[in-house]
Design a protein around this motif. Structure first.
Motif, PDB file in Angstrom:
ATOM      1  N   ASP A 128       0.863  -1.195   0.000  1.00  0.00           N
ATOM      2  CA  ASP A 128       0.000   0.000   0.000  1.00  0.00           C
ATOM      3  C   ASP A 128       0.898   1.244   0.000  1.00  0.00           C
ATOM      4  O   ASP A 128       1.550   1.535   1.005  1.00  0.00           O
ATOM      5  CB  ASP A 128      -0.904  -0.009   1.242  1.00  0.00           C
ATOM      6  N   ILE A 176      14.578  -5.923   4.119  1.00  0.00           N
ATOM      7  CA  ILE A 176      13.805  -5.610   5.332  1.00  0.00           C
ATOM      8  C   ILE A 176      12.757  -6.684   5.617  1.00  0.00           C
ATOM      9  O   ILE A 176      12.352  -6.855   6.742  1.00  0.00           O
ATOM     10  CB  ILE A 176      13.117  -4.234   5.257  1.00  0.00           C
ATOM     11  N   GLY A 217      13.300  -7.498   9.485  1.00  0.00           N
ATOM     12  CA  GLY A 217      12.231  -7.121  10.401  1.00  0.00           C
ATOM     13  C   GLY A 217      11.882  -8.223  11.399  1.00  0.00           C
ATOM     14  O   GLY A 217      11.880  -7.995  12.618  1.00  0.00           O
ATOM     15  N   ALA A 259      14.546  -8.663  13.973  1.00  0.00           N
ATOM     16  CA  ALA A 259      14.554  -7.561  14.943  1.00  0.00           C
ATOM     17  C   ALA A 259      13.413  -7.728  15.941  1.00  0.00           C
ATOM     18  O   ALA A 259      13.594  -7.512  17.150  1.00  0.00           O
ATOM     19  CB  ALA A 259      14.433  -6.225  14.209  1.00  0.00           C
ATOM     20  N   MET A 260      12.267  -8.143  15.431  1.00  0.00           N
ATOM     21  CA  MET A 260      11.120  -8.292  16.332  1.00  0.00           C
ATOM     22  C   MET A 260      11.362  -9.439  17.323  1.00  0.00           C
ATOM     23  O   MET A 260      11.013  -9.354  18.496  1.00  0.00           O
ATOM     24  CB  MET A 260       9.850  -8.544  15.526  1.00  0.00           C
ATOM     25  N   ARG A 316       8.161  -6.097  20.004  1.00  0.00           N
ATOM     26  CA  ARG A 316       7.509  -5.041  19.218  1.00  0.00           C
ATOM     27  C   ARG A 316       7.558  -3.692  19.928  1.00  0.00           C
ATOM     28  O   ARG A 316       7.576  -2.641  19.293  1.00  0.00           O
ATOM     29  CB  ARG A 316       6.061  -5.472  18.976  1.00  0.00           C
ATOM     30  N   PRO A 327      12.568   1.150  18.059  1.00  0.00           N
ATOM     31  CA  PRO A 327      13.522   0.640  17.056  1.00  0.00           C
ATOM     32  C   PRO A 327      14.738   1.537  16.891  1.00  0.00           C
ATOM     33  O   PRO A 327      15.816   1.066  16.576  1.00  0.00           O
ATOM     34  CB  PRO A 327      12.694   0.620  15.771  1.00  0.00           C
ATOM     35  N   TRP A 328      14.541   2.801  17.112  1.00  0.00           N
ATOM     36  CA  TRP A 328      15.642   3.715  16.828  1.00  0.00           C
ATOM     37  C   TRP A 328      16.634   3.764  17.972  1.00  0.00           C
ATOM     38  O   TRP A 328      17.676   4.400  17.870  1.00  0.00           O
ATOM     39  CB  TRP A 328      15.103   5.118  16.492  1.00  0.00           C
ATOM     40  N   ARG A 355       9.365  -1.525  -1.022  1.00  0.00           N
ATOM     41  CA  ARG A 355       9.077  -0.489  -0.026  1.00  0.00           C
ATOM     42  C   ARG A 355      10.292   0.372   0.291  1.00  0.00           C
ATOM     43  O   ARG A 355      10.153   1.409   0.933  1.00  0.00           O
ATOM     44  CB  ARG A 355       8.603  -1.144   1.273  1.00  0.00           C
ATOM     45  N   PHE A 398      15.010   0.526  10.607  1.00  0.00           N
ATOM     46  CA  PHE A 398      13.890   0.765   9.685  1.00  0.00           C
ATOM     47  C   PHE A 398      12.990  -0.474   9.641  1.00  0.00           C
ATOM     48  O   PHE A 398      11.764  -0.382   9.779  1.00  0.00           O
ATOM     49  CB  PHE A 398      14.458   1.072   8.289  1.00  0.00           C
ATOM     50  N   ALA A 399      13.620  -1.642   9.453  1.00  0.00           N
ATOM     51  CA  ALA A 399      12.857  -2.891   9.358  1.00  0.00           C
ATOM     52  C   ALA A 399      12.099  -3.149  10.653  1.00  0.00           C
ATOM     53  O   ALA A 399      10.951  -3.612  10.648  1.00  0.00           O
ATOM     54  CB  ALA A 399      13.793  -4.052   9.045  1.00  0.00           C
ATOM     55  N   HIS A 400      12.744  -2.853  11.770  1.00  0.00           N
ATOM     56  CA  HIS A 400      12.108  -3.053  13.068  1.00  0.00           C
ATOM     57  C   HIS A 400      10.913  -2.111  13.215  1.00  0.00           C
ATOM     58  O   HIS A 400       9.861  -2.496  13.724  1.00  0.00           O
ATOM     59  CB  HIS A 400      13.137  -2.800  14.173  1.00  0.00           C
ATOM     60  N   HIS A 401      11.083  -0.902  12.742  1.00  0.00           N
ATOM     61  CA  HIS A 401      10.020   0.102  12.875  1.00  0.00           C
ATOM     62  C   HIS A 401       8.764  -0.298  12.097  1.00  0.00           C
ATOM     63  O   HIS A 401       7.643  -0.060  12.564  1.00  0.00           O
ATOM     64  CB  HIS A 401      10.535   1.454  12.355  1.00  0.00           C
ATOM     65  N   VAL A 402       8.948  -0.884  10.937  1.00  0.00           N
ATOM     66  CA  VAL A 402       7.796  -1.136  10.067  1.00  0.00           C
ATOM     67  C   VAL A 402       7.186  -2.526  10.254  1.00  0.00           C
ATOM     68  O   VAL A 402       6.193  -2.856   9.618  1.00  0.00           O
ATOM     69  CB  VAL A 402       8.136  -0.921   8.572  1.00  0.00           C
ATOM     70  N   ILE A 403       7.775  -3.339  11.135  1.00  0.00           N
ATOM     71  CA  ILE A 403       7.269  -4.715  11.293  1.00  0.00           C
ATOM     72  C   ILE A 403       6.243  -4.789  12.433  1.00  0.00           C
ATOM     73  O   ILE A 403       6.330  -4.031  13.389  1.00  0.00           O
ATOM     74  CB  ILE A 403       8.450  -5.690  11.568  1.00  0.00           C
ATOM     75  N   ASP A 404       5.314  -5.675  12.293  1.00  0.00           N
ATOM     76  CA  ASP A 404       4.366  -5.950  13.386  1.00  0.00           C
ATOM     77  C   ASP A 404       3.866  -7.381  13.221  1.00  0.00           C
ATOM     78  O   ASP A 404       4.324  -8.095  12.337  1.00  0.00           O
ATOM     79  CB  ASP A 404       3.199  -4.953  13.368  1.00  0.00           C
ATOM     80  N   LYS A 405       2.934  -7.764  14.047  1.00  0.00           N
ATOM     81  CA  LYS A 405       2.372  -9.117  13.936  1.00  0.00           C
ATOM     82  C   LYS A 405       0.937  -9.022  13.431  1.00  0.00           C
ATOM     83  O   LYS A 405       0.199  -8.116  13.825  1.00  0.00           O
ATOM     84  CB  LYS A 405       2.368  -9.802  15.307  1.00  0.00           C
ATOM     85  N   PRO A 407       4.833 -12.235  11.384  1.00  0.00           N
ATOM     86  CA  PRO A 407       5.363 -10.905  11.082  1.00  0.00           C
ATOM     87  C   PRO A 407       4.749 -10.330   9.816  1.00  0.00           C
ATOM     88  O   PRO A 407       4.558 -11.042   8.825  1.00  0.00           O
ATOM     89  CB  PRO A 407       6.859 -11.170  10.867  1.00  0.00           C
ATOM     90  N   ILE A 461       4.629  -6.493   7.444  1.00  0.00           N
ATOM     91  CA  ILE A 461       5.118  -5.124   7.314  1.00  0.00           C
ATOM     92  C   ILE A 461       3.921  -4.176   7.266  1.00  0.00           C
ATOM     93  O   ILE A 461       2.968  -4.406   6.512  1.00  0.00           O
ATOM     94  CB  ILE A 461       5.986  -4.981   6.061  1.00  0.00           C
ATOM     95  N   ASP A 474       2.632  -1.000   6.022  1.00  0.00           N
ATOM     96  CA  ASP A 474       3.043  -0.047   4.981  1.00  0.00           C
ATOM     97  C   ASP A 474       2.932   1.409   5.418  1.00  0.00           C
ATOM     98  O   ASP A 474       3.747   2.237   5.032  1.00  0.00           O
ATOM     99  CB  ASP A 474       2.208  -0.280   3.715  1.00  0.00           C
ATOM    100  N   ARG A 524       3.699   2.783   7.982  1.00  0.00           N
ATOM    101  CA  ARG A 524       4.844   3.270   8.769  1.00  0.00           C
ATOM    102  C   ARG A 524       6.048   3.607   7.884  1.00  0.00           C
ATOM    103  O   ARG A 524       6.987   4.246   8.335  1.00  0.00           O
ATOM    104  CB  ARG A 524       5.266   2.218   9.792  1.00  0.00           C
ATOM    105  N   VAL A 525       6.028   3.127   6.652  1.00  0.00           N
ATOM    106  CA  VAL A 525       7.207   3.286   5.787  1.00  0.00           C
ATOM    107  C   VAL A 525       7.527   4.755   5.483  1.00  0.00           C
ATOM    108  O   VAL A 525       8.680   5.180   5.620  1.00  0.00           O
ATOM    109  CB  VAL A 525       7.042   2.468   4.484  1.00  0.00           C
TER     110      VAL A 525
END
Lengths: 433, 434
Positions: A43, A117, A121, A124-125, A130, A134-135, A216, B124-131, B137, B139, B141, B143-144
């Motif tokens: 998206d 990523i 990702g 990292a998770m 969660r 992250p930063w 992305r 970045f990858a950590h920021h945009v990932i969720d469950k 897992p 992504i 979108d 958050r990108v």
């Protein structure tokens, strides 16, 4: 340097947004059909660029090639399928035995594969959960975490190191080159294949490129570079090379390959010869990383070198299949360069950009547009530059606006110019035995 | 096409020993290893050590055409390539500002690129990932667009795999053929081989050809650790690189850039260049590995590559005085390479010294071939051959000399070979100009 063997095109294979049958793809391109649209792979709401040119089908093709599994990687799937189609088109089977394999080569250009990523990702998770910021998360513990085997495969696929070897197994080739010159790559592989055949090192070369940059990371990344279109409200008209309203290119994905052969080898096996690769030229701007030399000196130089290599004069060219990215800088510089290289003849011939219909396939672009050039010679319809509405005074050639044009085309100059100033032009010619 | 001879008129390097090939050769002759414990965060990555280049952006200032260099726009790979090319240009005294001369110059380099800002990619990858609802897992979108603003657009341009070539084209004033070779540690020798042919095909009179690699990159260190290809953390860093040795435990991370200047003999002679060696032959061969990410099943590929290089040089195995090999420090690949050397050299195997820099600097990916070619040029010039470091318990398949002490030999012909896990083998032959 035009002292060696003649080089001919005997096969073409593509997996591109318009489809995976080159004859059908050409028909659509000659009819001016657009394949660019709003990105659907993810998206893109909120992205600077939301437009892409996507392969929205899964091509039929091998899921496993020799020791390589390709089914878990879209880019490799496209690679193997395009190679399979090119070899079928050429009526070639994989060579067997060292002597036969020694006469075959693969020159493939690869961009980057699936975004890493997708795999970073989850690691990292797993490591940080969660809720951690992250930063600010501790990277040392991330680094200490071993990826699972599927994650390792995914991370490794980023480089597409196995793409060229996969093609080599399909062709039965003992010589493999994996190269990259950014947007010039596809034509670069064709030119390099020409060298291998002309100097007698190979009889058959599979040349082309693969790129899957609609991700992305790369779409927003290149948008930040101001290389991509921002015409998000009108994606079908976003790729508009040479038009005054152009504002950047559309990222495209796919794979395209040509089978190039020495004339004597093709004749000996009774192959259909679709065109001759008459000449090619290379140059480097040696100017800037992002911008082409504004007077088009490097671009003109490689066109002139291609003509010299083909033993042709500018007036021998019937049509220019332009690089035509739809960026303000490229299209103006390319126009200047075409006029520099071809002189007044530039005003008398059609110059069109196929990218108006499928965007920019980066590493695969030159090979796809090479296939379409061959088809143009065979079918006699010059594809249009669609979305051409408002002339740009800096772009003052005949760009075949919006509708294909019936014409007898015997010779095509195909341009491909890359970020970093790498330029390649090749000359395709009607084959006369 | 012309059959003009091709001379090497300059060699360059950026390695853990510093700038230039002499620094590398001197270190190797002294039996030193520059494989050391890595600082954090790389120290947290297995194996915790590596051969790191400590040169900085300021070291570029001493190189030709430094005013056109933009260190801030370079990844590690481009930086190492720039060091190597600049050092080769300096030694070759290439008149890079010679106007039309640029039209006849080109640059081929083998490289991967990987972002230096891997830390940012992870975040970045950590920021945009969720469950998702099933706990898998996914992504997110939306958050990108926010997360991507942590990067600048230029970081994505830097990531393009032709950037070392693009920088080199500007640095070396090259308006002839320029290209990047990817995909295998043999890419550096492929760049050299194709550069030779580019001159012989009349596309250029001068070609810079090299390779660069940095296997210290976190992403690939993590992948290698999972695949158990990385050397053991339990080994002392300076003992870790063990080419052709039974006690080797795996790939030792390293990084470097290497480059050589190739010139048409008539061009080099006309400008009074110091012709240091002749690039006499090139060969290559691809054999797919038996399983993906395995090794080639037999030594046939590298044997064919070496024999082709010798044949094109008009030489035979009996003419080879010294070999520069890959020696990855993984027993599976080193066995194949050792068998290939033994088959190629035949009865001469026991006498011909086999040099591998892996013990000194670790695995340098696509830099290994060009660095070995540069070392070979120096050995042909000086006759001084480094000893075999960390090779006290050689593989049974390895038949070459094993002494740790350097040797003085009257070397006239050097064979440089890279055997790879990807199955692409390449070789070049360098000959002393007499």
């Amino acid at each position: 340097m035009n002292s060696g063997r003649r080089v001919v095109v005997t096969g073409m294979g593509v997996v591109v947004p318009h489809g995976d049958d080159i004859d059908d793809v050409y028909e659509q391109i000659a009819a001016g059909k657009n394949a660019c649209g709003r990105i659907t792979k993810f998206d893109p709401t909120g992205f600077l660029c939301q437009v892409g040119s996507e392969v929205k089908y899964t091509p039929e093709g091998p899921r496993e090639v020799g020791p390589y599994l390709v089914e878990d990687n879209e880019a490799l799937l496209f690679t193997a399928a395009a190679a399979q189609r090119a070899l079928r088109y050429a009526g070639l089977e994989a060579a067997v035995g060292a002597d036969a394999m020694d006469r075959r080569a693969v020159v493939l250009s690869t961009g980057v594969g699936p975004a890493n990523i997708d795999y970073l990702g989850p690691i990292a998770m797993r490591v940080h959960g969660r809720d951690a910021d992250p930063w600010k998360a501790d990277l040392a513990s991330f680094y200490a975490a071993a990826p699972s085997e599927p994650e390792a495969v995914g991370l490794d696929h980023f480089h597409l190191d196995t793409a060229a070897p996969i093609c080599a197994v399909q062709l039965g080739a003992a010589h493999v080159y994996n190269t990259a010159s950014a947007c010039a790559s596809g034509s670069h592989t064709v030119a390099d294949a020409g060298n291998l055949i002309r100097r007698g090192e190979a009889d058959v070369v599979l040349a082309g490129g693969i790129c899957t940059p609609v991700t992305r990371v790369l779409v927003p990344g290149f948008a930040m570079l101001k290389a991509l279109t921002g015409r998000n409200d009108d994606p079908a008209h976003a790729s508009r090379p040479f038009d005054a309203g152009r504002d950047g290119f559309v990222m495209g994905e796919g794979a395209a390959m040509l089978v190039l052969e020495s004339e004597e080898h093709a004749k000996a096996r009774g192959a259909t010869i679709y065109a001759e690769l008459a000449g090619w030229g290379y140059s480097c701007d040696s100017y800037r990383l992002t911008d082409p030399q504004p007077e088009g000196i490097g671009m003109a130089l490689c066109m002139t070198r291609a003509l010299e290599s083909a033993g042709m004069a500018p007036t021998d060219i019937d049509h220019v299949n332009a690089h035509g990215t739809s960026t303000p800088l490229n299209d103006a510089a390319e126009t200047l360069a075409i006029k520099k290289a071809l002189g007044d003849h530039a005003f008398r011939i059609p110059v069109s950009s196929n990218k108006s219909m499928f965007g920019h396939l980066i590493h695969a672009a030159g090979a796809l547009e090479g296939c379409l050039s061959v088809k143009t010679i065979l079918e006699g319809v010059v594809p249009p530059t669609i979305n051409y509405e408002t002339p740009d005074p800096r772009c003052d050639l005949d760009y075949v606006p919006n509708e294909g044009r019936t014409a007898k085309v015997d010779t095509i100059l195909k341009n491909s110019f890359g970020f970093g100033g790498m330029n390649v032009s090749v000359v395709y010619k009607r084959y006369e035995g | 096409m012309t059959d003009d001879r091709i001379f090497v008129t300059g060699v360059g390097a950026g390695t853990p020993f510093g700038l230039g090939v002499d620094a590398l050769l001197d270190g190797m002759l002294a039996g030193e290893s520059r494989v050391v414990a890595l600082a954090e965060p790389h120290g947290s990555l297995a194996p915790g050590y590596g051969g790191e280049v400590t040169l900085k952006a300021r070291d570029l200032r001493s190189l030709p055409n430094s005013r056109d260099m933009r260190p801030g726009t370079m990844t590690r790979y481009t930086f190492l390539s720039t060091l190597a090319l600049g050092s080769a240009m300096a030694e070759g005294e290439i008149p890079w500002d010679d106007g039309d001369g640029a039209l006849r110059r080109g640059f081929y380099v083998a490289s991967y690129t990987n972002s230096d800002r891997f830390d940012k990619y992870v975040r970045f990858a950590h920021h945009v990932i969720d469950k998702d609802a099933d706990g898998k897992p996914v992504i997110v979108d939306e958050r990108v667009p926010t997360a991507i603003r942590k990067f600048s657009g230029f970081e994505f341009l830097k990531l393009m795999n032709n950037m070392p070539t693009a920088h080199g084209g500007i640095q070396g004033r090259c308006q002839g053929p320029c290209n990047t070779f990817l995909g295998s540690p043999s890419g550096g020798l492929q760049a050299i081989g194709r550069a030779k042919l580019a001159i012989q095909d009349g596309l250029a009179d001068t070609m810079y050809a090299g390779g660069v690699g940095s296997s210290i990159h976190p992403q690939m260190m993590m992948v290698r650790a999972t695949r158990k290809l990385e050397s053991s953390s339990d080994v002392a860093p300076d003992q870790a690189g063990r080419p052709f040795d039974q006690d080797a435990t795996g790939i030792v991370p390293g990084e470097a850039g290497g480059c050589i200047v190739l010139e048409r003999a008539s061009t080099a002679t006309a400008r009074g260049a110091n012709a240091r060696a002749e690039l006499a032959g090139y060969g290559e061969w691809f054999t797919p590995p038996s399983v993906n990410r395995g090794v080639p099943p037999t030594p046939a590929g590298p044997v064919r590559a070496m024999r082709r290089a010798l044949e094109r040089a008009g030489l035979e195995a009996k003419d080879v005085d010294v070999v520069f090999a890959h020696g990855e420090s993984n027993n599976d690949l080193d066995r194949i390479e050792a068998l290939a050397l033994a088959e190629t050299l035949g009865p001469r195997s026991a006498d011909v010294p086999v040099v591998s820099m892996t013990a000194h600097v670790g695995s340098t990916e696509a830099a290994v071939g060009p660095l070995n070619a540069a070392l070979a040029v120096r050995v042909l010039e000086t006759g001084k051959v480094p000893g075999a470091l960390n090779r006290g318990n050689p593989l049974p398949e390895y038949k070459g000399p094993n002494g740790a002490a350097p040797m003085d030999i009257d070397a006239k012909v050097a064979l440089v070979s890279v055997t790879t896990r990807e199955g692409i083998a390449a070789a070049v032959v360098l000959r002393k100009i007499e």
